[in-house]
Design a protein around this motif. Structure first.
Motif, short mmCIF file in Angstrom:
data_model
loop_
_atom_site.label_atom_id
_atom_site.label_comp_id
_atom_site.label_asym_id
_atom_site.label_seq_id
_atom_site.Cartn_x
_atom_site.Cartn_y
_atom_site.Cartn_z
N PRO A 185 76.15 -78.74 52.61
CA PRO A 185 76.72 -78.75 51.33
C PRO A 185 75.48 -79.60 50.36
O PRO A 185 75.16 -80.60 51.07
N TYR A 186 75.26 -79.22 49.25
CA TYR A 186 74.41 -80.14 48.36
C TYR A 186 75.19 -81.26 48.03
O TYR A 186 76.67 -81.44 48.16
N TYR A 187 74.66 -81.99 47.25
CA TYR A 187 75.39 -83.29 46.71
C TYR A 187 76.67 -82.82 45.84
O TYR A 187 76.44 -81.89 44.77
N ASP A 188 77.79 -83.48 45.87
CA ASP A 188 78.99 -83.06 45.11
C ASP A 188 79.10 -84.13 43.52
O ASP A 188 79.13 -85.31 44.15
N PRO A 189 78.84 -83.61 42.70
CA PRO A 189 78.78 -84.54 41.42
C PRO A 189 80.08 -85.37 41.33
O PRO A 189 80.23 -86.50 40.58
N SER A 190 81.33 -84.95 41.93
CA SER A 190 82.34 -85.81 41.68
C SER A 190 82.60 -87.18 42.84
O SER A 190 83.49 -87.98 42.68
N ASP A 191 81.27 -87.02 43.78
CA ASP A 191 81.34 -88.36 44.64
C ASP A 191 80.52 -89.34 43.95
O ASP A 191 79.63 -89.01 43.41
N GLN A 198 77.77 -91.01 52.95
CA GLN A 198 78.49 -90.84 53.98
C GLN A 198 78.89 -89.26 54.47
O GLN A 198 79.02 -88.90 55.47
N LYS A 199 79.20 -88.26 53.41
CA LYS A 199 79.41 -86.99 53.55
C LYS A 199 78.11 -86.49 54.04
O LYS A 199 78.31 -85.62 55.13
N PRO A 210 71.32 -85.27 41.93
CA PRO A 210 72.00 -86.23 43.09
C PRO A 210 71.36 -87.50 42.54
O PRO A 210 70.48 -87.88 41.87
N PRO A 211 72.28 -88.70 43.24
CA PRO A 211 71.67 -90.00 43.20
C PRO A 211 70.46 -90.15 44.03
O PRO A 211 70.48 -89.37 44.86
N LYS A 212 69.53 -91.30 43.61
CA LYS A 212 68.46 -91.58 44.44
C LYS A 212 68.89 -91.78 45.86
O LYS A 212 67.93 -91.28 46.73
N GLY A 213 69.95 -92.63 45.95
CA GLY A 213 70.12 -93.18 47.51
C GLY A 213 70.36 -92.01 48.33
O GLY A 213 70.11 -91.98 49.61
N TRP A 214 70.89 -90.81 47.78
CA TRP A 214 71.45 -89.62 48.55
C TRP A 214 70.12 -88.98 49.08
O TRP A 214 69.96 -88.50 50.27
N VAL A 215 69.22 -88.67 47.88
CA VAL A 215 67.88 -88.10 48.53
C VAL A 215 66.96 -88.91 49.42
O VAL A 215 66.58 -88.50 50.26
N GLN A 216 67.09 -90.38 49.24
CA GLN A 216 66.45 -91.08 50.17
C GLN A 216 67.10 -91.21 51.71
O GLN A 216 66.26 -91.36 52.40
N ARG A 217 68.23 -90.88 51.61
CA ARG A 217 69.01 -90.90 52.88
C ARG A 217 68.41 -89.69 53.69
O ARG A 217 68.13 -89.58 54.90
N ILE A 218 68.16 -88.46 52.99
CA ILE A 218 67.58 -87.26 53.63
C ILE A 218 66.46 -87.54 53.89
O ILE A 218 66.02 -87.03 55.41
N ARG A 219 65.58 -88.27 53.36
CA ARG A 219 64.16 -88.62 53.88
C ARG A 219 64.45 -89.45 55.10
O ARG A 219 63.60 -89.28 56.22
N GLU A 220 65.21 -90.49 55.15
CA GLU A 220 65.53 -91.27 56.33
C GLU A 220 65.74 -90.46 57.52
O GLU A 220 65.61 -90.72 58.90
N ILE A 221 66.95 -89.51 57.47
CA ILE A 221 67.27 -88.70 58.54
C ILE A 221 66.27 -87.98 59.10
O ILE A 221 66.06 -87.68 60.35
#
Length: 426
Positions: free
Chosen positions: A170-176, A183-184, A219-230
């Motif tokens: 799943p892509y980022y959910d705007p309700s989160d 975490q998701k 999406p929020p910046k941290g979510w995109v940055q976490r994908i880079r980390e993974i």
């Protein structure tokens, strides 16, 4: 051409053009384009808030673009690069490298966004010698078979087209909020590796840093940055599809700059050359050198006219400070749309980054996305004189993507017409 001849041709359209090509919305007959306007066969002026679907970022028929086409045609109309060399492709690649994020400095030029994605997928698999790619639910990357395999914005795009070699999360959910989303994301990757594919077989993760055809989700910046980390932790290459987000659309050169994330491979197209068919698969030159002669090729890629127009487009973006304008006027448009939202309960969320703006349309009673209502609004707005486009799984998001030359006064004019259309529907 006379109106009678035009009408004759329009009547023959179903015989001459495939419906998969020509039956899009709104099928407006036009005779000319200029700046932020189309001029219709009906004699009306239409404010264009589509930019040819995020292509004419410097405006329709910018004088420098028109002159570049003329000048280029006086010298060369075709390459092909490799058989010959020519100045425009070498100069364009050099200038383009100066605005790309991070160390992305080497290009394979093609003709369309989907070609750039195909190249990115092939490059990732070739370099890593791994077969699988992970993409995101709701993403759109093109309609050829490779790019279609990682596209899931609408199921109908894949109808009768068996695809393989990819997995989706799943892509980022705007309700989160940001932490919930991260975490998701971790949980979704863990489940994928536990149940469907081992991480050691994955070549790359491909994503739109801002979801485009899927609904303009930011999406929020941290979510995109976490994908880079993974990707770094697991040894995957990260591919950004910036076909729609590139060349100032988001208020920065690229969405990569917005999120402070540099991918390993990027696909770019659309606004590169103001309507000339040109695209590129981009990586750093160390990675690209592992893609030898014969592993990929092109006849038309890096066309001399397209490259000259690409250079002119870069010059205009810089000289007229259009990226700054996109940021400032985009923020203004968002403010005005929030006011419109207070007036019209059928407007849901306003999703904007620069001049990449999505206006969600909902059923005011249920709050659910309403694609039927959205399409009716587009029709009514066109009758008033402004052209928008749509996106989202159900067509429930109105795309507002004017040329980056647009002024606040033109934003006001377009939103005035949208306001009237919304009122008429109410």
């Amino acid at each position: 051409m006379s109106h009678n001849n035009w009408n004759h041709l329009i009547e023959k359209l179903p015989e001459r053009l495939a419906p998969s090509m020509a039956k899009d919305h709104p099928n407006l007959p036009v005779v000319k384009e200029e700046g932020v306007y189309y001029y219709g066969l009906d004699g009306k002026e239409y404010l264009d808030f589509t930019s040819g679907i995020a292509v004419t970022n410097v405006g329709h028929r910018h004088p420098k673009v028109v002159q570049a086409i003329k000048d280029a045609a006086d010298e060369l109309t075709h390459g092909p690069i490799g058989v010959i060399q020519y100045e425009s492709i070498l100069k364009y690649a050099d200038e383009l490298a100066n605005v790309m994020p991070g160390d992305l400095d080497c290009f394979f030029f093609g003709n369309s966004g989907t070609e750039a994605i195909e190249g990115a997928l092939k490059l990732a698999r070739h370099v890593t010698k791994k077969p699988y790619v992970i993409s995101f639910v709701g993403g759109f990357h093109g309609r050829t078979l490779g790019s279609l395999a990682v596209s899931t914005s609408k199921a109908k795009y894949r109808k009768h087209q068996p695809v393989s070699g990819t997995y989706q999360i799943p892509y980022y959910d705007p309700s989160d909020d940001e932490q919930e989303a991260i975490q998701k994301l971790d949980d979704q990757f863990d489940k994928l590796f536990a149940h469907q594919v081992e991480a050691e077989e994955v070549a790359a993760v491909i994503m739109e840093p801002v979801l485009g055809e899927g609904g303009y989700v930011i999406p929020p910046k941290g979510w995109v940055q976490r994908i880079r980390e993974i990707c770094d932790e697991k040894g995957f290459l990260l591919i950004f599809d910036e076909v729609q987000t590139g060349f100032g659309r988001t208020g920065e050169w690229f969405a990569s700059d917005v999120f402070d994330v540099v991918p390993d491979i990027m696909a770019i197209a659309k606004a590169m050359a103001s309507g000339q068919p040109i695209s590129a698969t981009v990586a750093n030159h160390q990675l690209m050198q592992q893609w030898p002669l014969g592993s990929h090729a092109t006849t038309y890629g890096g066309n001399p006219i397209g490259c000259r127009v690409g250079l002119a487009t870069l010059e205009v973006l810089k000289e007229e400070e259009l990226i700054t304008n996109a940021k400032n006027v985009g923020a203004y448009a968002h403010e005005q749309l929030e006011k419109l939202k207070e007036k019209h309960p059928m407007i849901g969320s306003i999703r904007s980054l620069g001049l990449m703006i999505g206006i969600e349309i909902i059923d005011p009673e249920t709050g659910k996305p309403d694609g039927v209502r959205s399409m009716r609004i587009l029709d009514l707005a066109l009758e008033e004189g402004v052209l928008f486009y749509f996106c989202g799984n159900k067509g429930e998001v109105i795309r507002m993507i004017p040329p980056l030359t647009v002024t606040k006064e033109q934003i006001d004019d377009g939103l005035r017409m949208l306001d009237i259309a919304l009122g008429r529907l109410s």
